[in-house]
Design a protein around this motif. Structure first.
Motif, PDB file in Angstrom:
ATOM      1  N   MET A 202      -2.905  -2.268  17.542  1.00 20.17           N
ATOM      2  CA  MET A 202      -4.270  -3.087  17.072  1.00 20.17           C
ATOM      3  C   MET A 202      -5.169  -1.893  16.832  1.00 20.17           C
ATOM      4  SD  MET A 202      -6.093  -6.196  18.798  1.00 20.17           S
ATOM      5  CE  MET A 202      -7.080  -5.243  20.071  1.00 20.17           C
TER       6      MET A 202
ATOM      7  N   ASP B 163      -6.019   1.980   6.796  1.00 19.52           N
ATOM      8  CA  ASP B 163      -5.316   1.089   7.660  1.00 19.52           C
ATOM      9  C   ASP B 163      -4.155   0.261   7.243  1.00 19.52           C
ATOM     10  OD1 ASP B 163      -7.566   2.084   9.502  1.00 19.52           O
ATOM     11  OD2 ASP B 163      -8.967   1.029   8.183  1.00 19.52           O
ATOM     12  N   ASN B 164      -3.855   0.135   6.068  1.00 15.07           N
ATOM     13  CA  ASN B 164      -2.516  -0.493   5.680  1.00 15.07           C
ATOM     14  C   ASN B 164      -2.503  -1.878   5.927  1.00 15.07           C
ATOM     15  OD1 ASN B 164      -1.179   1.872   4.549  1.00 15.07           O
ATOM     16  ND2 ASN B 164      -0.732   2.479   6.678  1.00 15.07           N
ATOM     17  N   MET B 165      -3.932  -2.709   5.621  1.00 16.58           N
ATOM     18  CA  MET B 165      -3.819  -4.038   5.597  1.00 16.58           C
ATOM     19  C   MET B 165      -4.135  -4.923   4.561  1.00 16.58           C
ATOM     20  SD  MET B 165      -4.207  -4.873   9.028  1.00 16.58           S
ATOM     21  CE  MET B 165      -4.963  -6.288   9.205  1.00 16.58           C
TER      22      MET B 165
ATOM     23  N   ASN C  95      -9.843  -6.546  -2.304  1.00 17.36           N
ATOM     24  CA  ASN C  95      -8.637  -6.343  -2.640  1.00 17.36           C
ATOM     25  C   ASN C  95      -8.232  -5.662  -4.154  1.00 17.36           C
ATOM     26  OD1 ASN C  95      -5.571  -6.658  -3.248  1.00 17.36           O
ATOM     27  ND2 ASN C  95      -5.900  -9.077  -3.458  1.00 17.36           N
TER      28      ASN C  95
ATOM     29  N   SER D  75      -9.962  -4.166   2.105  1.00 13.97           N
ATOM     30  CA  SER D  75     -10.620  -3.377   2.759  1.00 13.97           C
ATOM     31  C   SER D  75     -11.820  -4.271   3.407  1.00 13.97           C
ATOM     32  CB  SER D  75     -11.269  -2.217   2.018  1.00 13.97           C
ATOM     33  OG  SER D  75     -11.736  -2.663   0.869  1.00 13.97           O
TER      34      SER D  75
ATOM     35  N   LEU E   7     -13.175  -1.046   7.379  1.00 17.20           N
ATOM     36  CA  LEU E   7     -11.597  -0.980   7.358  1.00 17.20           C
ATOM     37  C   LEU E   7     -11.246  -0.687   5.968  1.00 17.20           C
ATOM     38  CD1 LEU E   7      -8.973  -2.206   8.424  1.00 17.20           C
ATOM     39  CD2 LEU E   7      -9.580  -4.503   7.538  1.00 17.20           C
TER      40      LEU E   7
ATOM     41  N   PRO F 170      -7.467  -2.478  -1.414  1.00 20.33           N
ATOM     42  CA  PRO F 170      -8.705  -1.895  -0.554  1.00 20.33           C
ATOM     43  C   PRO F 170      -9.390  -0.617  -1.012  1.00 20.33           C
ATOM     44  CG  PRO F 170      -6.225  -1.344   0.094  1.00 20.33           C
ATOM     45  CD  PRO F 170      -6.321  -2.459  -1.042  1.00 20.33           C
TER      46      PRO F 170
ATOM     47  N   LYS G 274      -7.983   1.462   3.056  1.00 19.01           N
ATOM     48  CA  LYS G 274      -6.720   1.639   2.540  1.00 19.01           C
ATOM     49  C   LYS G 274      -5.975   2.286   3.357  1.00 19.01           C
ATOM     50  CE  LYS G 274      -4.315   2.972  -1.422  1.00 19.01           C
ATOM     51  NZ  LYS G 274      -4.249   3.757  -2.827  1.00 19.01           N
TER      52      LYS G 274
END
Ligand code: 9YT
Length: 126
Positions: A1, A31-33, A109, A36, A27, A111, A29
């Motif tokens: 986390m 961070d690979n979610m 989207n 952003s 947040l 990110p 790119k």
């Protein structure tokens, strides 16, 4: 986390300041979610031309006031606390700060990398 605070992010290179807005990219790119997340301030009494040809963005207003004009149809939508606008068609727009700064929470989207500012067409490169 991952846990971050706005205060820490503001005191780092995640904060980007321009003439009409500033944004703290909490947040990114890296961070690979897949998206952003940014806390953005649109300065009062400003106008910014934006056209995210490469990105989808949703923007939620937490405080302040302003308006957004979509250039394809000339429609003007007021923005106040509680308003969410969703640029689902890569809508070219003018974002105007009103009598008070607007505090926005923004999701992109794909990110952002972190350092983007708008080019002369209001675009962020991929
Ligand atoms: C609401 C909006 O698009 N403002 C411009 C800044 C952007 N949210 C960013 O780069 O963080």
């Amino acid at each position: 986390m991952i846990v971050r605070t706005l205060k820490d992010a503001e005191n780092s290179d995640r904060r980007v300041v321009t003439k009409t807005w500033e944004s703290t990219r909490m947040l990114l790119k890296e961070d690979n979610m897949g998206f952003s997340f940014h806390i953005t301030t649109i300065y009062a009494n400003t106008e910014t031309h934006i056209w995210y040809q490469n990105h989808l963005e949703s923007v939620y207003c937490m405080s302040g006031n302003g308006e957004i004009e979509t250039l394809a149809d000339g429609k003007v939508y007021p923005i106040e606390a509680g308003t969410l606008y969703i640029l689902d068609k890569h809508d070219e727009h003018l974002l105007r700060g009103g009598s008070e700064d607007m505090k926005m929470a923004c999701v992109f989207n794909p990110p952002l990398n972190g350092k983007e500012v708008h080019d002369e067409n209001g675009v962020y490169p991929l």
